[in-house]
Design an enzyme around this catalytic site. Sequence first.
Site, PDB file in Angstrom:
ATOM      1  N   GLU A  90       0.859  -1.191   0.000  1.00  0.00           N
ATOM      2  CA  GLU A  90       0.000   0.000   0.000  1.00  0.00           C
ATOM      3  C   GLU A  90       0.891   1.236   0.000  1.00  0.00           C
ATOM      4  O   GLU A  90       2.101   1.131   0.247  1.00  0.00           O
ATOM      5  CB  GLU A  90      -0.885   0.016   1.262  1.00  0.00           C
ATOM      6  CG  GLU A  90      -1.797  -1.197   1.358  1.00  0.00           C
ATOM      7  CD  GLU A  90      -2.639  -1.192   2.631  1.00  0.00           C
ATOM      8  OE1 GLU A  90      -2.496  -0.260   3.457  1.00  0.00           O
ATOM      9  OE2 GLU A  90      -3.441  -2.132   2.782  1.00  0.00           O
ATOM     10  N   THR A 100       1.230  -6.271  -9.662  1.00  0.00           N
ATOM     11  CA  THR A 100       1.613  -6.909 -10.922  1.00  0.00           C
ATOM     12  C   THR A 100       0.425  -7.704 -11.443  1.00  0.00           C
ATOM     13  O   THR A 100      -0.252  -8.386 -10.663  1.00  0.00           O
ATOM     14  CB  THR A 100       2.821  -7.854 -10.693  1.00  0.00           C
ATOM     15  OG1 THR A 100       3.907  -7.067 -10.213  1.00  0.00           O
ATOM     16  CG2 THR A 100       3.236  -8.565 -11.970  1.00  0.00           C
ATOM     17  N   ARG A 115      33.010  -7.962 -32.507  1.00  0.00           N
ATOM     18  CA  ARG A 115      33.493  -6.580 -32.443  1.00  0.00           C
ATOM     19  C   ARG A 115      35.025  -6.578 -32.273  1.00  0.00           C
ATOM     20  O   ARG A 115      35.541  -7.103 -31.276  1.00  0.00           O
ATOM     21  CB  ARG A 115      32.836  -5.872 -31.252  1.00  0.00           C
ATOM     22  CG  ARG A 115      33.355  -4.478 -30.970  1.00  0.00           C
ATOM     23  CD  ARG A 115      32.966  -3.496 -32.038  1.00  0.00           C
ATOM     24  NE  ARG A 115      33.299  -2.130 -31.655  1.00  0.00           N
ATOM     25  CZ  ARG A 115      33.212  -1.095 -32.483  1.00  0.00           C
ATOM     26  NH1 ARG A 115      32.801  -1.271 -33.732  1.00  0.00           N
ATOM     27  NH2 ARG A 115      33.519   0.118 -32.070  1.00  0.00           N
ATOM     28  N   ILE A 168      30.435  -3.804 -22.327  1.00  0.00           N
ATOM     29  CA  ILE A 168      31.116  -4.535 -23.404  1.00  0.00           C
ATOM     30  C   ILE A 168      30.555  -4.124 -24.764  1.00  0.00           C
ATOM     31  O   ILE A 168      31.273  -4.122 -25.769  1.00  0.00           O
ATOM     32  CB  ILE A 168      31.023  -6.063 -23.157  1.00  0.00           C
ATOM     33  CG1 ILE A 168      31.913  -6.436 -21.956  1.00  0.00           C
ATOM     34  CG2 ILE A 168      31.408  -6.871 -24.403  1.00  0.00           C
ATOM     35  CD1 ILE A 168      31.761  -7.850 -21.450  1.00  0.00           C
ATOM     36  N   GLU A 210       9.266  -8.140  -4.101  1.00  0.00           N
ATOM     37  CA  GLU A 210       9.220  -9.344  -3.239  1.00  0.00           C
ATOM     38  C   GLU A 210      10.277  -9.250  -2.134  1.00  0.00           C
ATOM     39  O   GLU A 210      10.902 -10.242  -1.758  1.00  0.00           O
ATOM     40  CB  GLU A 210       9.325 -10.632  -4.083  1.00  0.00           C
ATOM     41  CG  GLU A 210       8.161 -10.703  -5.083  1.00  0.00           C
ATOM     42  CD  GLU A 210       7.662 -12.076  -5.416  1.00  0.00           C
ATOM     43  OE1 GLU A 210       8.022 -13.036  -4.725  1.00  0.00           O
ATOM     44  OE2 GLU A 210       6.864 -12.174  -6.367  1.00  0.00           O
ATOM     45  N   THR A 254      13.088  -6.028  -0.717  1.00  0.00           N
ATOM     46  CA  THR A 254      14.319  -5.409  -1.239  1.00  0.00           C
ATOM     47  C   THR A 254      15.555  -6.177  -0.738  1.00  0.00           C
ATOM     48  O   THR A 254      15.468  -6.976   0.205  1.00  0.00           O
ATOM     49  CB  THR A 254      14.423  -3.955  -0.742  1.00  0.00           C
ATOM     50  OG1 THR A 254      14.554  -3.982   0.688  1.00  0.00           O
ATOM     51  CG2 THR A 254      13.210  -3.125  -1.134  1.00  0.00           C
TER      52      THR A 254
HETATM   53  C1  LIG Z   1       7.395  -3.410 -10.767  1.00  0.00           C
HETATM   54  C2  LIG Z   1       6.900  -3.701  -9.393  1.00  0.00           C
HETATM   55  C3  LIG Z   1       6.013  -4.757  -9.199  1.00  0.00           C
HETATM   56  C4  LIG Z   1       5.516  -5.027  -7.922  1.00  0.00           C
HETATM   57  N1  LIG Z   1       4.566  -6.016  -7.765  1.00  0.00           N
HETATM   58  C5  LIG Z   1       3.939  -6.147  -6.574  1.00  0.00           C
HETATM   59  C6  LIG Z   1       2.813  -7.030  -6.448  1.00  0.00           C
HETATM   60  O1  LIG Z   1       2.419  -7.740  -7.385  1.00  0.00           O
HETATM   61  N2  LIG Z   1       2.157  -7.062  -5.249  1.00  0.00           N
HETATM   62  C7  LIG Z   1       2.544  -6.304  -4.182  1.00  0.00           C
HETATM   63  O2  LIG Z   1       1.896  -6.379  -3.136  1.00  0.00           O
HETATM   64  N3  LIG Z   1       3.621  -5.486  -4.266  1.00  0.00           N
HETATM   65  C8  LIG Z   1       4.323  -5.373  -5.440  1.00  0.00           C
HETATM   66  N4  LIG Z   1       5.386  -4.506  -5.557  1.00  0.00           N
HETATM   67  C9  LIG Z   1       5.804  -3.742  -4.390  1.00  0.00           C
HETATM   68  C10 LIG Z   1       7.192  -4.122  -3.862  1.00  0.00           C
HETATM   69  O3  LIG Z   1       7.163  -5.369  -3.244  1.00  0.00           O
HETATM   70  C11 LIG Z   1       7.660  -2.963  -2.950  1.00  0.00           C
HETATM   71  O4  LIG Z   1       7.974  -1.882  -3.805  1.00  0.00           O
HETATM   72  C12 LIG Z   1       8.837  -3.353  -2.092  1.00  0.00           C
HETATM   73  O5  LIG Z   1       8.481  -4.300  -1.117  1.00  0.00           O
HETATM   74  C13 LIG Z   1       9.457  -2.131  -1.388  1.00  0.00           C
HETATM   75  O6  LIG Z   1       8.489  -1.338  -0.797  1.00  0.00           O
HETATM   76  P1  LIG Z   1       8.475   0.258  -1.086  1.00  0.00           P
HETATM   77  O7  LIG Z   1       8.540   0.441  -2.543  1.00  0.00           O
HETATM   78  O8  LIG Z   1       7.336   0.846  -0.356  1.00  0.00           O
HETATM   79  O9  LIG Z   1       9.842   0.784  -0.477  1.00  0.00           O
HETATM   80  P2  LIG Z   1      10.108   1.208   1.056  1.00  0.00           P
HETATM   81  O10 LIG Z   1       9.655   0.145   1.970  1.00  0.00           O
HETATM   82  O11 LIG Z   1       9.608   2.591   1.268  1.00  0.00           O
HETATM   83  O12 LIG Z   1      11.698   1.225   1.084  1.00  0.00           O
HETATM   84  C14 LIG Z   1      12.467   2.274   0.507  1.00  0.00           C
HETATM   85  C15 LIG Z   1      13.945   1.945   0.737  1.00  0.00           C
HETATM   86  O13 LIG Z   1      14.220   1.873   2.136  1.00  0.00           O
HETATM   87  C16 LIG Z   1      14.787   0.612   2.449  1.00  0.00           C
HETATM   88  N5  LIG Z   1      14.334   0.180   3.780  1.00  0.00           N
HETATM   89  C17 LIG Z   1      13.065   0.138   4.252  1.00  0.00           C
HETATM   90  N6  LIG Z   1      13.063  -0.316   5.522  1.00  0.00           N
HETATM   91  C18 LIG Z   1      14.352  -0.590   5.831  1.00  0.00           C
HETATM   92  C19 LIG Z   1      15.005  -1.112   6.980  1.00  0.00           C
HETATM   93  N7  LIG Z   1      14.331  -1.468   8.085  1.00  0.00           N
HETATM   94  N8  LIG Z   1      16.343  -1.249   6.941  1.00  0.00           N
HETATM   95  C20 LIG Z   1      17.052  -0.919   5.847  1.00  0.00           C
HETATM   96  N9  LIG Z   1      16.493  -0.424   4.722  1.00  0.00           N
HETATM   97  C21 LIG Z   1      15.164  -0.269   4.724  1.00  0.00           C
HETATM   98  C22 LIG Z   1      14.300  -0.331   1.354  1.00  0.00           C
HETATM   99  O14 LIG Z   1      15.149  -1.448   1.231  1.00  0.00           O
HETATM  100  C23 LIG Z   1      14.334   0.581   0.140  1.00  0.00           C
HETATM  101  O15 LIG Z   1      15.638   0.641  -0.363  1.00  0.00           O
HETATM  102  C24 LIG Z   1       5.941  -4.247  -6.810  1.00  0.00           C
HETATM  103  C25 LIG Z   1       6.859  -3.212  -7.008  1.00  0.00           C
HETATM  104  C26 LIG Z   1       7.336  -2.929  -8.263  1.00  0.00           C
HETATM  105  C27 LIG Z   1       8.291  -1.788  -8.457  1.00  0.00           C
END
Ligand SMILES: Cc1cc2nc3c(=O)[nH]c(=O)nc-3n(C[C@H](O)[C@H](O)[C@H](O)COP(=O)(O)OP(=O)(O)OC[C@H]3O[C@@H](n4cnc5c(N)ncnc54)[C@H](O)[C@@H]3O)c2cc1C
Length: 380
Positions: free
Chosen positions: A126, A157, A267, A336, A362, A364
Amino acid sequence: MNFDFNETQTMFRDMVRDFAKQEIAPIAQQMDEEGTMPDELIAKMAANGFFGLSFPEQYGGLGVDTITYALVIEELAKASAGVCVMLTVHNSVGSYPLAMYGSEEAKQKYLPRMAAGEIAAFCITEAGAGSDAASLAATAQKDGDEYVLNGGKIFVTNGSRAAFYVVMARTPGTTGHKDIHAFIVERGTEGLSVAKKEDKMGLRASDTVSIDLEDVRVPASHLLGNEGDGFRIAMSALDGGRIGIAFQALGIGQACLEEAIKYGKVREQFGKPLTRQPVIGNMIADMGTELESARLMGLKAAWLKDEGRSFSKQAAMAKVMATEAAGRAADSALQIHGGYGYCKEFAVERYYRDVRVTRIYEGTSEIQRLVIARQLVSEF
Ligand SMILES: Cc1cc2nc3c(=O)[nH]c(=O)nc-3n(C[C@H](O)[C@H](O)[C@H](O)COP(=O)(O)OP(=O)(O)OC[C@H]3O[C@@H](n4cnc5c(N)ncnc54)[C@H](O)[C@@H]3O)c2cc1C
């Protein structure tokens, strides 16, 4: 210990490799440019069983083991990471929660349709709940034999094509992970609507959208597991999903390696092919070595899952290793190719964009490291 694949695993890998070469690779660039995937391709993949890979044959699936599944995902990703993510989300987090935790009624009703090519999506993220998924705010209020869902999901997705959505929502007024429930919601249910479509950097063949839930009524038989199991179900689906994403990244990385070698052989600079320049040779060696070690880690995680043993740490390790190795491989492959690598005419430009998100979704890389560290610290 035996490093050979069995007959079924080899047969599936080869069948999907041929299919991907003939049906997906020739249109991968076009799908990327147009930001969509042809319905005919989806129908052909469904006819070949790609939509029911992991769930039981009694519900129309193929019931393949996780190693076979991983090999299939790698072959698909080599051809198109966008097509691959559509299938891996459908087969893992989209349909696994229903196959594992659904009521018999819901399984009989929906799994055969999923196996036949009706697509599944997974909705946990969310606007305010990403890495900290347990802070999700969507609500599920019990009302007689139904639950009423409200809230908004992002980054879904398959969201605009899906026939089924696995949705995580909590009892109103609660916090934390214990009051989160998981539901299967059918497209067309009143109150469920597809909102914004994301304009992404990569994986452009795959759609990623927001979903709005406004007084969406679902029957109690669509609850997955018991009340309060939602977060556990989501995390167990994501554990398996991470093996899929590791092999998606490996497929892209392997495509980078193969394209870099192909290009480097023809190349010539300074009177000889790039592949015979020691610095380029070192880059190719590092790409191959890192991808192979990540592949072995991924296969171990898949094997542990097939053995019914704990695999959460190994899946997280494989995802970190594979996605980061594939990211470096894409960077080297582009390097490359020199200036041509920066142009859309060469596939490495697409691979470079596609691979980036594997370190984000899934869970980070940072979150995988939290999972790995927590488990390692508890072991010693
Ligand atoms: C193309 C795409 C497809 C997706 N598909 C789905 C889907 O089908 N269903 C679904 O539910 N979600 C989906 N997602 C969501 C995805 O799983 C989230 O984007 C991901 O879990 C990260 O959440 P966020 O983007 O809110 O980043 P945030 O949680 O805001 O994190 C931002 C940054 O802070 C870092 N961070 C956060 N907390 C910590 C911590 N405690 N310690 C260190 N670093 C931290 C993170 O690693 C990241 O680098 C999708 C995302 C994308 C881009």
